[in-house]
Design a protein around this motif. Structure first.
Motif, PDB file in Angstrom:
ATOM      1  N   ARG A 149      95.626 -37.177  51.294  1.00 58.51           N
ATOM      2  CA  ARG A 149      94.795 -37.759  50.622  1.00 58.51           C
ATOM      3  C   ARG A 149      94.748 -35.775  50.096  1.00 58.51           C
ATOM      4  O   ARG A 149      94.695 -36.142  48.755  1.00 58.51           O
ATOM      5  CB  ARG A 149      94.021 -38.136  50.608  1.00 58.51           C
ATOM      6  N   ILE A 150      94.693 -35.219  50.162  1.00 56.81           N
ATOM      7  CA  ILE A 150      94.057 -33.539  49.996  1.00 56.81           C
ATOM      8  C   ILE A 150      95.002 -33.573  48.745  1.00 56.81           C
ATOM      9  O   ILE A 150      95.604 -33.318  47.615  1.00 56.81           O
ATOM     10  CB  ILE A 150      93.319 -32.716  50.709  1.00 56.81           C
ATOM     11  N   ALA A 151      96.460 -33.703  49.510  1.00 57.97           N
ATOM     12  CA  ALA A 151      97.491 -33.687  48.455  1.00 57.97           C
ATOM     13  C   ALA A 151      98.392 -33.502  47.563  1.00 57.97           C
ATOM     14  O   ALA A 151      98.226 -33.657  46.261  1.00 57.97           O
ATOM     15  CB  ALA A 151      98.565 -33.473  49.797  1.00 57.97           C
ATOM     16  N   GLN A 152      97.253 -35.551  47.752  1.00 52.62           N
ATOM     17  CA  GLN A 152      97.678 -36.260  46.843  1.00 52.62           C
ATOM     18  C   GLN A 152      96.732 -35.550  45.560  1.00 52.62           C
ATOM     19  O   GLN A 152      97.115 -36.012  44.426  1.00 52.62           O
ATOM     20  CB  GLN A 152      97.629 -37.677  47.171  1.00 52.62           C
ATOM     21  N   SER A 153      94.952 -35.396  45.328  1.00 53.58           N
ATOM     22  CA  SER A 153      94.033 -35.145  44.646  1.00 53.58           C
ATOM     23  C   SER A 153      94.845 -34.096  44.149  1.00 53.58           C
ATOM     24  O   SER A 153      94.333 -33.553  42.774  1.00 53.58           O
ATOM     25  CB  SER A 153      93.449 -35.216  45.428  1.00 53.58           C
ATOM     26  N   LEU A 154      95.099 -32.822  44.797  1.00 47.23           N
ATOM     27  CA  LEU A 154      95.700 -31.933  43.862  1.00 47.23           C
ATOM     28  C   LEU A 154      96.805 -31.999  43.436  1.00 47.23           C
ATOM     29  O   LEU A 154      97.074 -31.628  42.452  1.00 47.23           O
ATOM     30  CB  LEU A 154      96.240 -30.388  45.075  1.00 47.23           C
ATOM     31  N   ALA A 155      97.499 -32.579  43.889  1.00 44.30           N
ATOM     32  CA  ALA A 155      98.742 -32.991  43.035  1.00 44.30           C
ATOM     33  C   ALA A 155      98.838 -33.471  42.044  1.00 44.30           C
ATOM     34  O   ALA A 155      99.219 -33.147  40.709  1.00 44.30           O
ATOM     35  CB  ALA A 155      99.750 -33.682  43.477  1.00 44.30           C
ATOM     36  N   GLY A 156      97.580 -34.479  41.909  1.00 47.23           N
ATOM     37  CA  GLY A 156      97.081 -35.103  40.207  1.00 47.23           C
ATOM     38  C   GLY A 156      96.232 -34.196  39.327  1.00 47.23           C
ATOM     39  O   GLY A 156      97.242 -34.517  38.693  1.00 47.23           O
ATOM     40  N   GLY A 213      99.302 -31.261  38.166  1.00 48.39           N
ATOM     41  CA  GLY A 213     100.264 -32.316  37.661  1.00 48.39           C
ATOM     42  C   GLY A 213     101.744 -31.418  38.608  1.00 48.39           C
ATOM     43  O   GLY A 213     103.007 -30.765  38.042  1.00 48.39           O
ATOM     44  N   MET A 214     101.633 -31.696  39.905  1.00 49.80           N
ATOM     45  CA  MET A 214     102.438 -30.990  40.980  1.00 49.80           C
ATOM     46  C   MET A 214     103.242 -31.862  41.585  1.00 49.80           C
ATOM     47  O   MET A 214     102.270 -32.267  42.968  1.00 49.80           O
ATOM     48  CB  MET A 214     102.048 -29.047  41.942  1.00 49.80           C
ATOM     49  N   ALA A 215     104.514 -32.431  41.218  1.00 49.37           N
ATOM     50  CA  ALA A 215     104.610 -33.980  41.884  1.00 49.37           C
ATOM     51  C   ALA A 215     104.894 -33.573  43.591  1.00 49.37           C
ATOM     52  O   ALA A 215     104.848 -34.250  44.244  1.00 49.37           O
ATOM     53  CB  ALA A 215     105.359 -34.273  41.459  1.00 49.37           C
ATOM     54  N   ASP A 216     105.368 -32.194  43.440  1.00 49.28           N
ATOM     55  CA  ASP A 216     105.766 -31.600  44.776  1.00 49.28           C
ATOM     56  C   ASP A 216     105.294 -32.158  45.889  1.00 49.28           C
ATOM     57  O   ASP A 216     105.201 -31.797  47.272  1.00 49.28           O
ATOM     58  CB  ASP A 216     106.971 -30.755  44.532  1.00 49.28           C
ATOM     59  N   LEU A 217     103.664 -31.352  45.739  1.00 46.58           N
ATOM     60  CA  LEU A 217     102.874 -31.610  46.526  1.00 46.58           C
ATOM     61  C   LEU A 217     102.200 -32.571  47.866  1.00 46.58           C
ATOM     62  O   LEU A 217     103.161 -31.863  48.833  1.00 46.58           O
ATOM     63  CB  LEU A 217     101.538 -30.808  46.257  1.00 46.58           C
ATOM     64  N   PRO A 218     102.692 -33.747  47.799  1.00 48.88           N
ATOM     65  CA  PRO A 218     102.740 -35.135  48.838  1.00 48.88           C
ATOM     66  C   PRO A 218     104.509 -34.869  49.691  1.00 48.88           C
ATOM     67  O   PRO A 218     104.432 -34.845  51.073  1.00 48.88           O
ATOM     68  CB  PRO A 218     102.360 -36.490  47.885  1.00 48.88           C
ATOM     69  N   ARG A 219     105.129 -34.851  48.733  1.00 49.55           N
ATOM     70  CA  ARG A 219     106.394 -33.574  49.186  1.00 49.55           C
ATOM     71  C   ARG A 219     106.059 -32.967  50.492  1.00 49.55           C
ATOM     72  O   ARG A 219     106.441 -33.209  51.430  1.00 49.55           O
ATOM     73  CB  ARG A 219     107.043 -33.874  48.759  1.00 49.55           C
ATOM     74  N   ILE A 220     106.057 -31.894  50.150  1.00 49.23           N
ATOM     75  CA  ILE A 220     105.616 -30.461  51.033  1.00 49.23           C
ATOM     76  C   ILE A 220     104.804 -31.010  51.766  1.00 49.23           C
ATOM     77  O   ILE A 220     105.438 -31.187  53.484  1.00 49.23           O
ATOM     78  CB  ILE A 220     104.357 -29.199  49.840  1.00 49.23           C
ATOM     79  N   TYR A 221     103.617 -31.846  51.731  1.00 54.24           N
ATOM     80  CA  TYR A 221     102.490 -32.165  53.137  1.00 54.24           C
ATOM     81  C   TYR A 221     103.686 -33.397  54.251  1.00 54.24           C
ATOM     82  O   TYR A 221     103.483 -33.069  55.227  1.00 54.24           O
ATOM     83  CB  TYR A 221     101.796 -33.211  52.810  1.00 54.24           C
ATOM     84  N   GLN A 222     105.001 -33.802  53.513  1.00 54.28           N
ATOM     85  CA  GLN A 222     105.534 -35.023  54.660  1.00 54.28           C
ATOM     86  C   GLN A 222     107.292 -33.919  55.243  1.00 54.28           C
ATOM     87  O   GLN A 222     106.649 -33.854  56.602  1.00 54.28           O
ATOM     88  CB  GLN A 222     105.774 -35.659  53.166  1.00 54.28           C
ATOM     89  N   ASP A 223     106.757 -32.847  54.139  1.00 52.80           N
ATOM     90  CA  ASP A 223     108.047 -31.859  55.058  1.00 52.80           C
ATOM     91  C   ASP A 223     107.832 -31.058  55.969  1.00 52.80           C
ATOM     92  O   ASP A 223     107.755 -31.067  57.003  1.00 52.80           O
ATOM     93  CB  ASP A 223     108.725 -30.880  54.380  1.00 52.80           C
ATOM     94  N   VAL A 224     106.005 -30.596  55.814  1.00 57.07           N
ATOM     95  CA  VAL A 224     105.004 -29.775  57.116  1.00 57.07           C
ATOM     96  C   VAL A 224     105.200 -31.159  58.675  1.00 57.07           C
ATOM     97  O   VAL A 224     105.641 -30.776  59.014  1.00 57.07           O
ATOM     98  CB  VAL A 224     104.112 -29.298  56.330  1.00 57.07           C
ATOM     99  N   LEU A 225     104.692 -32.321  57.769  1.00 59.01           N
ATOM    100  CA  LEU A 225     104.333 -33.274  58.616  1.00 59.01           C
ATOM    101  C   LEU A 225     105.656 -33.591  59.936  1.00 59.01           C
ATOM    102  O   LEU A 225     105.321 -33.164  61.117  1.00 59.01           O
ATOM    103  CB  LEU A 225     103.782 -34.237  58.951  1.00 59.01           C
ATOM    104  N   LEU A 226     106.943 -33.866  59.146  1.00 54.57           N
ATOM    105  CA  LEU A 226     108.054 -34.075  59.861  1.00 54.57           C
ATOM    106  C   LEU A 226     108.666 -32.967  60.117  1.00 54.57           C
ATOM    107  O   LEU A 226     109.823 -33.087  60.492  1.00 54.57           O
ATOM    108  CB  LEU A 226     109.156 -35.166  58.709  1.00 54.57           C
TER     109      LEU A 226
END
Length: 343
Positions: free
Chosen positions: A33-40, A43-56
């Motif tokens: 949720r934090i990654a999505q909130s910070l991205a919004g 304006g950094m659309a890559d943050l949720p993807r960074i979270y997924q990259d780290v988690l996976l």
């Protein structure tokens, strides 16, 4: 600091958050949720993807470190990673190994990291051994009321007590508890403005002391374990809270201003880091409702109440910005340690 460097430092902070492998589903969801909130917000659309990259495990410390060429940025990445690992207690062997790997990837030697490591370790030691009580209960002259205790346990008097947002159960010394909660919120907002990277780790111990005082004012004796469980139940995870504080400071450009110690001119940038003030204030108000109401609120109700109070608390922060800045100018490492210790 450009966008790629910001992403690299956030990647390293997220890698640190998952280094111990012990994050449960609730905390992983909160970090997402934090990654999505910070991205919004940024304006950094890559943050949720960074979270997924780290988690996976699709990225690595080495890959993240490659974008950090400036010594100052490498040092910042390491310090933030140490704080993320330390914020929920003493480092696990897995976290210590992660930090050693990170230090190598960032090409940092012992001379560059030793002083910071010692300061961060010292704060962890103090936070672990300190009583949650800022003022001992039952000392000489203990004819004080529970309300007077709650006011005394706050760090310093605030000039304007603020009523709770929305209706709340009344209890012993309600106005004094509001003043105490505001004082802790002002202090934790001020901690975010300090140049020491580890200073933000003191926010959670101060929240623990705040909740202890509120419980005590309602006749409930709490230990650190129970208080931390309550804070987590309200939706304020230790690691996730620090990550959000750090992310907002990084993306808002506040870290550069803090490093330059331009405390007098933070203005709008400081408004972007209202999170620490707001989180502390909203948490205090939730705790007041919970203990005044006989501790019958469910976890879902605790979280809903916290979220409903967070927005108004963020709006309050700008009103108290001058007091937060003034408080920050009076703080140093020794005073922070003393407050966490309760002396």
């Amino acid at each position: 600091m450009n966008l790629d460097q910001q992403k690299s430092i956030l990647t390293i902070a997220l890698l640190a958050a998952f280094a111990d492998g012990n994050k449960d589903d609730a905390e992983r969801e909160e970090i997402r949720r934090i990654a999505q909130s910070l991205a919004g917000d940024a304006g950094m659309a890559d943050l949720p993807r960074i979270y997924q990259d780290v988690l996976l495990q699709r990225t690595s410390v080495q890959a993240a470190a490659q974008a950090l060429n400036e010594p100052m940025h490498r040092q910042l990445a390491y310090e933030m990673a140490v704080c993320v690992c330390d914020v929920d207690g003493r480092q696990t062997p897995a976290e210590a190994q992660f930090l050693a790997t990170l230090k190598t990837a960032l090409q940092l030697g012992a001379q560059q990291t030793a002083a910071f490591d010692q300061e961060a370790d010292a704060l962890v030691d103090v936070a672990e051994t300190a009583s949650p009580s800022a003022v001992p209960w039952g000392v000489a002259g203990a004819a004080t009321s529970a309300a007077a205790y709650a006011a005394a346990s706050a760090p310093s008097p605030a000039s304007v007590p603020v009523p709770a947002a929305g209706p709340a159960p009344t209890g012993p010394g309600d106005a004094e508890l509001d003043k105490s909660i505001l004082n802790y919120a002002l202090l934790n907002g001020a901690l975010e403005l300090l140049p020491q990277s580890w200073a933000s780790m003191a926010i959670i111990p101060m929240q623990v002391k705040m909740v202890y005082g509120i419980g005590k004012a309602h006749g409930v004796e709490l230990d650190q374990g129970h208080i931390k469980e309550f804070i987590a139940a309200a939706g304020v995870g230790m690691t996730s809270q620090y990550l959000e504080q750090f992310g907002r400071k990084l993306l808002g450009g506040l870290l550069g201003k803090v490093a330059g110690r331009t405390l007098g001119g933070l203005g709008g940038a400081a408004t972007g880091m209202a999170f620490s003030f707001a989180t502390t204030y909203a948490l205090g108000q939730v705790a007041k409702r919970y203990y005044a109401g006989g501790r019958v609120m469910s976890t879902a109700m605790l979280r809903d109440t916290f979220q409903s109070l967070l927005g108004p608390a963020k709006q309050m922060q700008s009103q108290y910005l001058p007091q937060i800045q003034q408080k920050a100018a009076t703080l140093d490492a020794g005073k922070i340690m003393a407050m966490v210790r309760g002396t």
